[in-house]
Design a protein around this motif. Structure first.
Motif, PDB file in Angstrom:
ATOM      1  N   ALA A  12       7.155   2.475   5.066  1.00 32.40           N
ATOM      2  CA  ALA A  12       6.411   2.848   7.372  1.00 32.40           C
ATOM      3  C   ALA A  12       5.518   1.062   7.037  1.00 32.40           C
ATOM      4  CB  ALA A  12       5.672   3.779   7.648  1.00 32.40           C
ATOM      5  N   PRO A  13       5.908   0.707   8.151  1.00 32.22           N
ATOM      6  CA  PRO A  13       4.745  -0.603   8.206  1.00 32.22           C
ATOM      7  C   PRO A  13       3.287  -0.226   8.148  1.00 32.22           C
ATOM      8  CG  PRO A  13       6.092  -0.330  10.458  1.00 32.22           C
ATOM      9  CD  PRO A  13       6.546   0.827   8.773  1.00 32.22           C
ATOM     10  N   GLN A  14       2.700  -1.799   7.447  1.00 39.09           N
ATOM     11  CA  GLN A  14       1.672  -1.426   7.107  1.00 39.09           C
ATOM     12  C   GLN A  14       0.465  -0.510   6.958  1.00 39.09           C
ATOM     13  OE1 GLN A  14       0.096  -2.794  11.700  1.00 39.09           O
ATOM     14  NE2 GLN A  14      -2.333  -2.812  11.023  1.00 39.09           N
ATOM     15  N   SER A  15       1.127  -0.831   5.263  1.00 35.64           N
ATOM     16  CA  SER A  15       0.917   0.030   4.585  1.00 35.64           C
ATOM     17  C   SER A  15      -0.693   1.108   4.740  1.00 35.64           C
ATOM     18  CB  SER A  15       0.623   0.334   3.012  1.00 35.64           C
ATOM     19  OG  SER A  15       1.894  -0.677   2.938  1.00 35.64           O
ATOM     20  N   ARG A  16      -1.332  -0.083   4.634  1.00 36.96           N
ATOM     21  CA  ARG A  16      -3.133   0.575   4.713  1.00 36.96           C
ATOM     22  C   ARG A  16      -3.104   1.571   5.881  1.00 36.96           C
ATOM     23  NH1 ARG A  16      -7.505  -4.616   4.718  1.00 36.96           N
ATOM     24  NH2 ARG A  16      -6.744  -5.134   3.112  1.00 36.96           N
TER      25      ARG A  16
END
Ligand SMILES: Nc1nc2c(c(=O)[nH]1)N[C@H]1C(S)=C(S)[C@@H](COP(=O)(O)OP(=O)(O)OC[C@H]3O[C@@H](n4cnc5c(=O)[nH]c(N)nc54)[C@H](O)[C@@H]3O)O[C@H]1N2
Ligand SMILES: Nc1nc2c(c(=O)[nH]1)N[C@H]1C(S)=C(S)[C@@H](COP(=O)(O)OP(=O)(O)OC[C@H]3O[C@@H](n4cnc5c(=O)[nH]c(N)nc54)[C@H](O)[C@@H]3O)O[C@H]1N2
Ligand SMILES: [Mo]
Length: 678
Positions: free
Chosen positions: A391-395
């Motif tokens: 999924a995008p934007q792991s942080r």
């Protein structure tokens, strides 16, 4: 020794959906091979799936239910029995549901594409529970929305007919890596004199083998399609009769296309104007002309509009008149799947639970309760997906999964990045161990998968896990007792001969040869919609992040990054299969010598790649496969098998596409530096 051959299907998220034959000796699967009789598989499997036994018998397969004992994400678990795990999970879910069932969210995608082990019993379970619904957008929904708007459904050419085309545009696809069996068909056409043109910012192995490669800037395909239309108009390469009879909205789209002369297009796409004109001439004159458009271009802000514009092209030239002309993005819509029978949305009754978009799971896990959002997410049940990696934007995704107050259940084969955050980790069977039936998004055959071996350890099929959970929740509708075979039979209903499917391994759906030769698009009036009333004609939609559209951001992050799949992985699946990981080597960032030189980056150097969202550590591959200004972070590594526990989704954003609410993985500006030069 007993030796049997079992008819099976490749379960992976890939347009090829191969028919397989599994050789079983004394209860052990020793070999998987492509079915030589299946028309698109033609006896061949890709390198990855040929290793399916290695994956199945991997020494790290999950064989028993596990319960977390360490901190979230630490990956420390103890073995528990199935009854203990399921009793506790049911009790936790019941307690949350007593307050608000929408605080429970299913999270799943296409780890298996099987219609039985995908959304059948699982969907029934969540419908009955009244859990939040999941918007499954992470892959294809921008393109699917574009096709729905234009043609009425996800439908297109039969893949076999590309063999007879005289021009094939491979647009936004690295077919050799991700659609190998289409590539064999394209090769056949090439041998018979077809011209192959690849349109892709990266010089892929597929681009190497085409006659021409057009390396446009990411997210500029819509402009190129408008430029082609402009040329079709000014040279009168249009099929006026086809347009008149079988399309609506051409006047509006025509007026728009007239604003896109080649020079304007060339500037936006970062290519020469002659290239645009030459492409238009080829498209109009080398007939039948076919477009294999794929998902590369729809992972940007304007992805939906780009696909709408490209889908209009074969309607303008009348390419659809020939079975070897037209376009294929997805064949999903040709499959007569009875999803109401599989998923039983009627179990919702009058309830309409909120919808959570899987592509923004990071942000949504961090949201508090509010009237607009509904309840805070308290429980997540993950199956057939590895969101912490993909999924995008792991942080944000990782911060969400790390919430101590989130109850997370993961059904898996392996201890993936997501599994590390589970409260309960439940062992699922692989394709060799369970029954399933399949459709395909790249061809028009239904396939069956017979189990070849007994489940390993205590692994259970997804269906059985949800069946047992349903019983504990007191769900007593008969549909919760359906066997996997019974569900398989419901999948296509009367549309296919299920017994023939089980016997032969696959059946072809009865479909017309040249589906739109005489129009007949599955829209309300049978015409292709080029400018529907609610949307109007599509236009070029610039990326969120590019030098042209976001100059201030580009001053800090001057490089556009795309992150297409690595050839020997399947999204994040197979990353833990050692023989395949050793082919891929390590997480790589390809960058052009012109971008590497001023940064003092040598081939093989350790680099960091960063933007405001995060930071990714990997190894530089200085290569002309990348075009100047565009870097390529080949995906999707397991974070814990990458460098510094990161992967490329540290950098991607949760912003969504113009249509279809899909992620914009390839709409991403970054900067790169050698690791030792801060
Ligand atoms: N080996 C392998 N096969 C796979 C997968 C995998 O991970 N590995 N994934 C599977 C899945 S889930 C899917 S959805 C399909 C995806 O199938 P495809 O959509 O065909 O995916 P790719 O082969 O990555 O092709 C995308 C290509 O688009 C290019 N690209 C990136 N941005 C742009 C752009 O703005 N415009 C254009 N024209 N091109 C662009 C990339 O460089 C890449 O070469 O493949 C499936 N098959
Ligand atoms: N940066 C970047 N990110 C991307 C992409 C990209 O191109 N770039 N591509 C995106 C795309 S196209 C997609 S489709 C998504 C894919 O994302 P996912 O759908 O999450 O796919 P995978 O990473 O393959 O993870 C699938 C998981 O399902 C598990 N699994 C397989 N079969 C079964 C089963 O029968 N039961 C259970 N319980 N588990 C099973 C596998 O072990 C695996 O861990 O990733 C997206 N992420
Ligand atoms: Mo995908």
């Amino acid at each position: 020794m007993t030796r049997t051959i079992v008819k099976a299907a490749c379960p992976h998220d890939c347009p090829d959906t191969c028919a397989m034959r599994v050789t079983v000796e004394d209860g052990r699967a020793v070999k998987v091979q492509g079915d030589p009789d299946h028309p698109t598989t033609q006896g061949a499997l890709c390198t990855k799936v040929a290793r399916y036994p290695e994956r199945t018998y991997h020494d790290e397969r999950l064989l028993h239910p596990l319960k977390r004992i360490g901190a979230k994400g630490s990956g420390r678990f103890v073995r528990v029995g199935w009854d203990e795990a399921l009793d506790d999970i049911a009790a936790r879910l019941r307690a949350i549901a007593a307050r608000d069932a929408e605080a429970i969210v299913p999270y799943s995608y296409a780890g298996t594409m099987g219609l039985v082990q995908g959304e059948s019993l699982a969907a029934r379970f969540f419908h009955k529970l009244g859990a939040s619904r999941l918007d499954r957008t992470i892959c294809a929904s921008a393109g699917a929305a574009a096709l729905r708007v234009t043609y009425g459904k996800s439908v297109g050419m039969h893949v076999q007919h590309f063999a007879e085309s005289k021009l094939i545009l491979i647009w936004g696809s690295n077919s050799i890596a991700s659609n190998l069996h289409f590539w064999s068909i394209a090769q056949q056409a090439k041998r018979q004199g077809a011209k192959l043109i690849c349109i892709d910012p990266r010089r892929t192995e597929t681009a190497d083998k085409c006659h021409q490669h057009i390396a446009l800037l990411p997210g500029t395909d819509g402009a190129l399609a408008l430029g082609l239309m402009h040329e079709l108009i000014v040279n009168d390469w249009l099929d006026h009769d086809y347009i008149e009879r079988h399309t609506d909205g051409w006047a509006e789209l025509r007026a728009r296309a007239l604003q896109w002369p080649s020079e304007r297009v060339a500037k936006i796409c970062g290519i020469e104007a002659d290239i645009v004109r030459g492409l238009a001439r080829d498209y109009a004159t080398l007939t039948p002309a076919a477009i294999r458009v794929n998902y590369g271009m729809q992972r940007v802000r304007g992805g939906g509009s780009a696909v709408r514009l490209i889908a209009a092209l074969p309607c303008l030239t009348g390419a659809w008149r020939d079975r070897a002309g037209g376009l294929l993005l997805s064949a999903s819509g040709w499959h007569p799947v009875d999803s109401a029978a599989l998923e039983r949305p009627d179990l919702l009754g009058a309830r309409t639970p909120r919808i959570i978009n899987m592509s923004t799971i990071g942000a949504d896990l961090l949201r508090e309760a509010s009237p607009a959002f509904g309840p805070k997410i308290e429980a997540l049940i993950v199956y057939n997906s590895n969101p912490v990696a993909v999924a995008p934007q792991s942080r944000e995704v990782v911060a969400g999964f790390a919430r101590e107050d989130l109850f997370t259940v993961v059904l898996e084969h392996f201890r993936t990045d997501t599994a590390d955050y589970a409260d309960y980790l439940l062992p699922a069977t692989t394709q060799l161990e369970h029954f399933d039936v399949h459709k395909s998004y790249g061809h028009t055959y239904a396939l069956v998968n017979h189990p070849a071996i007994a489940p390993l350890g205590e692994a259970l099929p997804n269906t059985e896990i949800f069946r047992r959970l349903a019983a504990r929740m007191g769900f007593d509708e008969p549909c919760f007792a359906d066997s996997d075979e019974a569900i398989g039979r419901q999948a296509f209903g009367a549309a296919i001969d299920f017994d023939a499917l089980c016997r032969d391994g696959w059946v072809r759906h009865a479909l017309p040869d040249a589906p739109f030769a005489l129009g007949g698009f599955p829209t309300a009036n049978g015409r292709a919609q080029l400018a529907p009333a609610d949307l109007g004609a599509a236009d070029f939609v610039a990326p969120y992040e590019s030098r042209a559209s976001a100059p201030a951001l580009a001053a800090r992050y001057p490089l556009a990054m795309i992150s297409p799949p690595a050839r020997h992985f399947l999204n994040s699946t197979f990353v833990n299969v050692r023989s395949l990981r050793s082919i891929e080597g390590e997480p790589l960032l390809e960058l052009h010598p012109d971008d590497a030189r001023p940064r003092g980056i040598a081939d093989g150097a350790r680099v960091r790649v960063w933007n405001d969202r995060g930071r990714y550590a990997c190894t530089a591959r200085v290569s002309e496969r990348a075009r100047p200004g565009v870097v390529v972070g080949l995906g999707v590594w397991w974070r814990k098998l990458g460098l510094e526990g990161t992967n490329v989704n540290e950098l991607t954003s949760q912003r969504l596409t113009d249509l279809g609410r899909a992620p914009t993985f390839y709409d991403c500006l970054v900067e790169v530096a050698a690791e030792n030069t801060e």
